[in-house]
Design an enzyme around this catalytic site. Structure first.
Site, short mmCIF file in Angstrom:
data_model
loop_
_atom_site.label_atom_id
_atom_site.label_comp_id
_atom_site.label_asym_id
_atom_site.label_seq_id
_atom_site.Cartn_x
_atom_site.Cartn_y
_atom_site.Cartn_z
N TYR A 42 15.62 13.63 5.35
CA TYR A 42 15.20 13.10 3.77
C TYR A 42 13.96 12.92 3.33
O TYR A 42 13.54 13.73 2.54
CB TYR A 42 16.04 11.75 3.59
CG TYR A 42 15.92 11.54 2.04
CD1 TYR A 42 16.31 12.21 0.96
CD2 TYR A 42 14.91 10.55 1.69
CE1 TYR A 42 16.31 11.92 -0.41
CE2 TYR A 42 15.02 10.21 0.43
CZ TYR A 42 15.58 10.88 -0.49
OH TYR A 42 15.30 10.46 -1.84
N LYS A 46 11.44 15.68 1.28
CA LYS A 46 10.85 15.49 -0.03
C LYS A 46 9.44 15.51 0.26
O LYS A 46 8.74 16.24 -0.87
CB LYS A 46 11.15 13.99 -0.14
CG LYS A 46 12.09 13.42 -0.90
CD LYS A 46 12.02 11.76 -1.15
CE LYS A 46 11.38 11.55 -2.34
NZ LYS A 46 11.45 10.01 -2.51
N LYS A 93 12.48 17.26 13.76
CA LYS A 93 12.08 18.50 12.98
C LYS A 93 12.80 19.95 13.26
O LYS A 93 12.43 20.99 13.56
CB LYS A 93 10.56 18.74 12.93
CG LYS A 93 9.92 17.61 12.17
CD LYS A 93 8.16 18.00 12.13
CE LYS A 93 7.81 16.78 11.28
NZ LYS A 93 6.25 17.04 10.78
N ASP A 118 24.93 13.03 1.74
CA ASP A 118 23.46 13.40 1.12
C ASP A 118 23.15 14.87 1.57
O ASP A 118 21.86 14.95 1.57
CB ASP A 118 22.53 12.50 1.23
CG ASP A 118 22.98 10.88 0.80
OD1 ASP A 118 24.03 10.98 0.21
OD2 ASP A 118 22.15 10.07 0.95
N LEU A 166 31.77 25.04 -0.22
CA LEU A 166 31.53 24.29 -1.09
C LEU A 166 31.55 22.47 -0.43
O LEU A 166 32.30 21.74 -1.23
CB LEU A 166 32.20 24.36 -2.42
CG LEU A 166 31.84 25.52 -3.09
CD1 LEU A 166 32.72 25.52 -4.39
CD2 LEU A 166 30.56 25.68 -3.49
N ARG A 167 30.79 22.48 0.55
CA ARG A 167 31.25 20.94 0.97
C ARG A 167 31.00 19.73 0.43
O ARG A 167 31.75 18.78 0.28
CB ARG A 167 30.07 20.87 2.16
CG ARG A 167 30.34 19.58 2.99
CD ARG A 167 29.07 19.35 4.04
NE ARG A 167 28.98 20.44 4.95
CZ ARG A 167 29.73 20.58 5.91
NH1 ARG A 167 30.65 19.79 6.22
NH2 ARG A 167 29.54 21.28 6.85
N PHE A 169 30.32 19.96 -3.47
CA PHE A 169 30.71 20.25 -4.85
C PHE A 169 32.30 20.21 -5.13
O PHE A 169 33.04 20.71 -4.34
CB PHE A 169 30.08 21.38 -5.17
CG PHE A 169 30.17 21.62 -6.75
CD1 PHE A 169 29.37 20.98 -7.55
CD2 PHE A 169 31.21 22.21 -7.56
CE1 PHE A 169 29.28 21.14 -9.03
CE2 PHE A 169 31.27 22.47 -8.87
CZ PHE A 169 30.20 21.88 -9.77
N ASN A 189 31.54 8.90 -3.90
CA ASN A 189 30.50 8.36 -4.83
C ASN A 189 29.37 9.36 -4.90
O ASN A 189 29.13 10.15 -3.90
CB ASN A 189 30.05 6.89 -4.67
CG ASN A 189 29.43 6.90 -3.54
OD1 ASN A 189 27.94 7.12 -3.76
ND2 ASN A 189 29.68 6.66 -2.42
N GLU A 191 25.19 8.86 -6.39
CA GLU A 191 24.19 8.06 -7.04
C GLU A 191 23.41 8.77 -7.81
O GLU A 191 23.02 8.92 -8.82
CB GLU A 191 23.58 7.18 -5.74
CG GLU A 191 22.42 6.10 -6.48
CD GLU A 191 21.68 5.40 -5.14
OE1 GLU A 191 21.68 4.17 -5.50
OE2 GLU A 191 21.22 6.08 -4.37
N GLU A 195 19.08 14.19 -8.02
CA GLU A 195 18.79 14.67 -6.83
C GLU A 195 20.01 15.98 -6.60
O GLU A 195 19.49 17.02 -5.93
CB GLU A 195 18.58 13.96 -5.57
CG GLU A 195 17.37 13.23 -5.60
CD GLU A 195 17.42 12.23 -4.23
OE1 GLU A 195 16.53 12.32 -3.51
OE2 GLU A 195 18.17 11.43 -4.26
#
Length: 359
Positions: A42, A46, A93, A118, A166-167, A169, A189, A191, A195
């Site tokens: 994550y 970013k 990595k 996520d 489409l895991r 969506f 859910n 959030e 993103e």
């Protein structure tokens, strides 16, 4: 749904020379201030996407030398992640295939990604970074391809066998879900609607740079649906139940809606998590209703700009009026700290693009 085109660069053609020079100088400083990048999927993703955004900004403003320096750093940072069997020799990595849950997962994860949580948030950042780098250096597509295509397949492709199709969506709902195993009485859910939008934009940018027209079409479909849902279900809902005392929904569940986050009760975080990461594609779906933007910012209260993710809230507020945009530009010029996925030059470029768009 209205079609949303993927975007990597702001339209800064009308920006004056002094502003362009200031943005380039700040981008160079932001590159120099970039420390070691995190190892997890994550925050590591970013940080890579931040470099990709700096690269796109340098290219937009026509500074070839700065673009080369940023591309060099981004290529070096992406390299270990793109070794297909990297996990055979190191514990971070790198990505592996989990044949228990049928997913691609990093060796160092966060936020439950080992259970599928996520993945579009995490991998969208990688795909955006790879798309920015491949656009600048097409010769790297073959090197980046195996792992980036695996990440793309994990969240948006798959055959239903090795990887789930489409895991994340949900075509019926028109948006993604974030909890991999959904271990909640209220269902799944999501959030951070922003993103999710950024994930499909990143997927599209990678597809475009790598020449995968089929994937690009799917990414644009995902992006357009997710952007529409972000506005109508999260940021500008019109069917909130009686007694719901806020203007946005920050966590949409299968069976309820919350004004909350998983990490902070601060109003700035509740709105800010619907804005990060702000970039060129954000202008295409967040800028439609200035009055609602101002209403959402007002609902976040007096600490909207100073609490957690307050830099994103102030940037979002710039869409509300020319005065708010001017205030954001002034605030960002003086501000010294920004979210780890952003930087001062990127914040100033956002405001410059908002101001250029409004006339």
């Amino acid at each position: 749904m209205p079609r949303i085109a993927p975007a990597a660069e702001y339209d800064l053609a009308g920006t004056d020379d002094a502003t362009r020079a200031s943005l380039l100088a700040q981008a160079s400083d932001d590159l120099a201030a970039t420390g070691a990048l995190p190892d997890d999927t994550y925050f590591g993703g970013k940080a890579l996407a931040r470099l990709g955004d700096l690269l796109s900004l340098a290219r937009t403003l026509g500074d070839a030398d700065l673009a080369t320096r940023i591309a060099d750093r981004l290529a070096a940072e992406l390299e270990p992640w793109t070794v297909a069997d990297g996990c055979a020799t190191r514990a971070a990595k790198c990505f592996v295939y989990d044949d228990r849950l049928h997913l691609v997962v990093g060796k160092e994860v966060g936020f439950g990604a080992e259970d599928g949580n996520d993945h579009h948030f995490h991998y969208g950042y990688f795909l955006a970074a790879a798309g920015a780098l491949a656009a600048a250096r097409p010769d790297l597509v073959d090197e980046l391809g195996p792992v980036m295509n695996a990440l793309a397949a994990d969240v948006a492709g798959g055959s239903g066998d090795a990887l789930t199709a489409l895991r994340v969506f949900d075509p019926y709902r028109g948006h993604s879900w974030a909890a991999g195993l959904a271990p909640f009485a209220d269902g799944n859910n999501q959030e951070s609607s922003s993103e999710a939008v950024a994930a499909w934009n990143g997927l599209a940018l990678w597809a475009e740079a790598s020449g995968d027209d089929e994937l690009l079409g799917r990414a644009e479909w995902l992006l357009s649906n997710e952007a529409a849902a972000a506005r109508t279900l999260w940021l500008e809902p019109t069917d909130l139940p009686a007694g719901y005392a806020h203007t946005i929904v920050s966590i949409s569940w299968g069976a309820k809606r919350d004004d909350a986050t998983w990490f902070s009760a601060e109003p700035s975080a509740i709105l800010g998590i619907q804005a990060l990461p702000l970039g060129p594609v954000s202008l295409e779906y967040l800028a439609g209703d200035p009055a609602r933007v101002a209403e959402n910012v007002a609902d976040a209260g007096d600490t909207a700009f100073t609490g957690p993710l307050g830099d994103y809230v102030q940037a979002y507020s710039a869409l509300g009026s020319p005065d708010a945009a001017s205030a954001a530009a002034t605030a960002f010029a003086a501000r010294t700290t920004f979210d780890d996925g952003w930087s001062k030059s990127l914040a100033l470029a956002w405001v410059a693009a908002v101001q250029a768009r409004s006339g």
